[in-house]
Design an enzyme around this catalytic site. Structure first.
Site, PDB file in Angstrom:
ATOM      1  N   GLY A   1      50.258  24.412  12.544  1.00 49.13           N
ATOM      2  CA  GLY A   1      50.167  22.995  12.874  1.00 49.13           C
ATOM      3  C   GLY A   1      48.899  22.344  12.373  1.00 49.13           C
ATOM      4  N   ALA A   2      48.483  22.686  11.169  1.00 43.66           N
ATOM      5  CA  ALA A   2      47.161  22.273  10.680  1.00 43.66           C
ATOM      6  C   ALA A   2      47.168  21.014   9.830  1.00 43.66           C
ATOM      7  CB  ALA A   2      46.531  23.427   9.887  1.00 43.66           C
ATOM      8  N   ASN A   3      48.277  20.293   9.803  1.00 41.01           N
ATOM      9  CA  ASN A   3      48.295  19.087   8.969  1.00 41.01           C
ATOM     10  C   ASN A   3      47.800  17.857   9.715  1.00 41.01           C
ATOM     11  OD1 ASN A   3      51.053  19.483  10.276  1.00 41.01           O
ATOM     12  ND2 ASN A   3      51.171  17.328   9.701  1.00 41.01           N
ATOM     13  N   THR A   4      47.614  17.967  11.038  1.00 39.26           N
ATOM     14  CA  THR A   4      47.192  16.808  11.818  1.00 39.26           C
ATOM     15  C   THR A   4      46.461  17.270  13.065  1.00 39.26           C
ATOM     16  OG1 THR A   4      47.976  14.726  12.822  1.00 39.26           O
ATOM     17  CG2 THR A   4      49.306  16.695  13.197  1.00 39.26           C
ATOM     18  N   GLY A   5      45.773  16.335  13.736  1.00 38.18           N
ATOM     19  CA  GLY A   5      45.178  16.583  15.034  1.00 38.18           C
ATOM     20  C   GLY A   5      44.191  17.729  15.082  1.00 38.18           C
TER      21      GLY A   5
ATOM     22  N   TYR B   1      56.578  22.412  30.128  1.00 40.84           N
ATOM     23  CA  TYR B   1      55.323  22.451  29.364  1.00 40.84           C
ATOM     24  C   TYR B   1      54.324  23.384  30.045  1.00 40.84           C
ATOM     25  CZ  TYR B   1      50.963  20.957  27.183  1.00 40.84           C
ATOM     26  OH  TYR B   1      49.743  20.934  26.534  1.00 40.84           O
TER      27      TYR B   1
END
Length: 298
Positions: free
Chosen positions: A21-25, A175
């Site tokens: 998940g390293a493309n954002t945030g 969650y």
């Protein structure tokens, strides 16, 4: 004592970091900081176009940065196995595996394999990926597996009789279960890694301004807004967990401010349920059964 910041990250030259998940945030900020310190960073992302755009942005900011992109969809065991095969083919060793990607309080959905989306993505996807890459992680001296949990683990419980929320679904409870599972996984993994040179560590970002919160109920979103901090700050706990030489296996890092919602990273504690050894072992066995992934550990 001065607060820990990204300036405290040791030189990472020669080290390989795989970040989901390293493309954002938070994932992007983690990748950017590690690339700036010389690491070869692999952005493991579902959307290749977004991943390539993020990689280009890092290289523009840090000319000469060593960044690559790997397609990975954590909602698909087929994609996870394919990504692991490709990563293993390209890398003899992985120094840092940062299990960062996640979904939060989504409407009821399932993964491609029929798992409840939050439990399947946040826990089972990373459980499978870590197991499939573990031999490469073990091959790197001083390597680490860092898994991102949340303050949400505090309102979670592992519903072994309804892990996939088939009988009833509450997105907040689901969650919390997934984030508690992240900690149970980390602590059991550390127990199994005890005789190796690899450690498992957990971290959480507190309240951070990222796309992860797009499904928050309005009242929760309002409460988060009172404490929210920039994603650069939210990434510091996982960066510290990944790089601080004083970190030990089985530790948990988060913001040091009010209610662990914001502030510079420090060693924090997780709730009693996360330290339930029987639950750790039971969840591990169930996760192996559901994913078909077993770990190369005694």
């Amino acid at each position: 004592m001065a607060p820990w910041t990204s300036a405290d990250i040791p030189d990472q030259t020669g080290r390989t970091a795989v970040i989901t998940g390293a493309n954002t945030g938070l994932g992007y900020e983690t990748a950017r900081a590690l690339a700036a310190k010389g690491a070869h960073v692999v952005l493991a992302v579902r959307n290749l176009d977004k991943g390539k755009a993020a990689a280009d942005l890092i290289v523009r900011r840090y000319p000469g940065a060593d960044v690559s992109v790997q397609e990975l969809d954590l909602t698909s065991l087929t994609s996870i196995r394919a990504a692991a095969d490709e990563l293993r083919a390209r890398h003899d060793r992985i120094d840092l595996l940062i299990n960062n990607a996640g979904v939060m309080m989504t409407p009821k959905q399932t993964t491609q394999d029929g798992f409840e989306l939050q439990f399947g993505t946040n826990h089972l996807g990373h459980f499978a990926l870590t197991g499939l890459l573990l031999d490469r992680v073990l091959a790197a001296p001083g390597s680490r597996v860092v898994t991102i949990s949340s303050n949400g683990h505090r309102f979670g419980s592992i519903r072994f009789d309804d892990l996939q929320s088939e009988r009833s679904y509450d997105r907040t409870r689901a969650y919390g279960q997934s984030k508690l599972a992240n900690l149970l996984f980390t602590y059991e993994l550390q127990n199994r890694l005890a005789a190796t040179d690899t450690i498992a560590v957990a971290a959480h970002p507190g309240s951070s301004a990222t796309e992860l919160g797009r499904n928050l109920p309005k009242v929760v979103e309002w409460g988060f807004g009172l404490t929210v901090q920039r994603s650069e700050m939210g990434a510091l706990p996982q960066l510290r967990a990944a790089t601080d030489p004083t970190v030990r296996g089985g530790q948990y890092y988060g913001p040091g401010g009010l209610l662990q919602m914001r502030g510079y990273p420090k060693l924090v504690s997780s709730n009693r349920r996360s330290h339930d050894v029987a639950a750790q072992k039971r969840l591990w066995a169930v996760s192996e059964e559901l994913t078909g992934v077993t770990y190369p550990l005694g």
